[in-house]
Design a protein around this motif. Structure first.
Motif, PDB file in Angstrom:
ATOM      1  N   VAL A  83       0.691  -1.206   0.095  1.00  0.00           N
ATOM      2  CA  VAL A  83       0.160   0.112   0.261  1.00  0.00           C
ATOM      3  C   VAL A  83       0.985   1.127  -0.003  1.00  0.00           C
ATOM      4  N   SER A  84       1.744   1.413   1.006  1.00  0.00           N
ATOM      5  CA  SER A  84       2.975   2.584   0.882  1.00  0.00           C
ATOM      6  C   SER A  84       3.848   2.596  -0.512  1.00  0.00           C
ATOM      7  N   ASN A  88       2.825   5.737  -3.373  1.00  0.00           N
ATOM      8  CA  ASN A  88       3.628   6.401  -3.988  1.00  0.00           C
ATOM      9  C   ASN A  88       3.606   6.685  -5.291  1.00  0.00           C
ATOM     10  N   LEU A  89       4.231   5.721  -5.658  1.00  0.00           N
ATOM     11  CA  LEU A  89       3.667   5.644  -7.206  1.00  0.00           C
ATOM     12  C   LEU A  89       2.605   5.038  -7.653  1.00  0.00           C
ATOM     13  N   ASP A 119      13.517   4.364  -6.855  1.00  0.00           N
ATOM     14  CA  ASP A 119      13.825   5.254  -6.091  1.00  0.00           C
ATOM     15  C   ASP A 119      14.185   6.376  -7.357  1.00  0.00           C
ATOM     16  N   LYS A 120      13.327   6.317  -8.333  1.00  0.00           N
ATOM     17  CA  LYS A 120      13.467   7.331  -9.055  1.00  0.00           C
ATOM     18  C   LYS A 120      12.635   7.967  -9.543  1.00  0.00           C
ATOM     19  N   ALA A 121      12.588  10.013  -9.342  1.00  0.00           N
ATOM     20  CA  ALA A 121      11.905  10.206  -9.473  1.00  0.00           C
ATOM     21  C   ALA A 121      11.967  11.574 -11.230  1.00  0.00           C
ATOM     22  N   GLY A 122      11.294  11.552 -11.875  1.00  0.00           N
ATOM     23  CA  GLY A 122      11.709  12.073 -13.025  1.00  0.00           C
ATOM     24  C   GLY A 122      12.735  12.131 -13.329  1.00  0.00           C
ATOM     25  N   LEU A 129      13.889   8.219  -1.734  1.00  0.00           N
ATOM     26  CA  LEU A 129      12.934   7.256  -2.642  1.00  0.00           C
ATOM     27  C   LEU A 129      13.424   6.424  -2.279  1.00  0.00           C
ATOM     28  N   LEU A 130      14.768   6.366  -2.323  1.00  0.00           N
ATOM     29  CA  LEU A 130      15.711   4.591  -2.057  1.00  0.00           C
ATOM     30  C   LEU A 130      15.505   4.566  -0.536  1.00  0.00           C
TER      31      LEU A 130
END
Length: 144
Positions: A83-84, A88-89, A119-122, A129-130
């Motif tokens: 769920v977490s 987030n994603l 662990d990535k955004a954009g 994130l990691l």
């Protein structure tokens, strides 16, 4: 299943609480404990009680989505971690993930090994994130 207090605390810890709308790292308008949507716009302000209400409504949606996508038995900690992750994603990311494919094949260890890959955004790896993925992975692996 419902997210346990431990799972809610994990989400709250990593999302943080912001009572004024802001743009996240990829430019999405966000408020409260990571709430996004058409209702979030520049200048919006909410109370802590409203943030808790938004979180509860959002969790219900993600709990239902995880329940629909996961076809094998999971314990409370595994459910909370999923769920977490989805909170987030997004459920689309979970649905298309190798993590879900391995989990639904019964490869729990293989699924757990997938968390740190997200662990990535954009397109950029972010230490925060990691850390979140590692916390989700640890929870997923913790006996319930």
């Amino acid at each position: 299943m419902k997210t346990s207090p431990k799972g809610i605390a994990l989400i709250q810890q990593f999302e943080g609480l912001r009572l004024a709308a802001y743009q996240d790292v990829v430019g999405v308008w966000t408020i409260g404990y990571g709430h996004t949507g058409a209702d979030v716009r520049p200048g919006l302000a909410i109370t802590q009680a409203q943030a808790v209400q938004l979180l509860a409504a959002d969790l219900a949606r993600f709990e239902a989505g995880v329940g629909r996508l996961v076809t094998v038995a999971v314990n409370q900690n595994q459910f909370d971690a999923l769920v977490s992750f989805s909170y987030n994603l997004g459920l689309g990311s979970l649905q298309q993930s190798t993590l879900l494919r391995l989990l639904n094949q019964g490869d729990y260890a293989g699924a757990a090994g997938q968390f740190p890959r997200w662990d990535k955004a954009g397109g950029q790896a972010l230490p925060g994130l990691l850390k979140r993925r590692q916390a989700e992975q640890a929870l997923f692996l913790e006996r319930a």
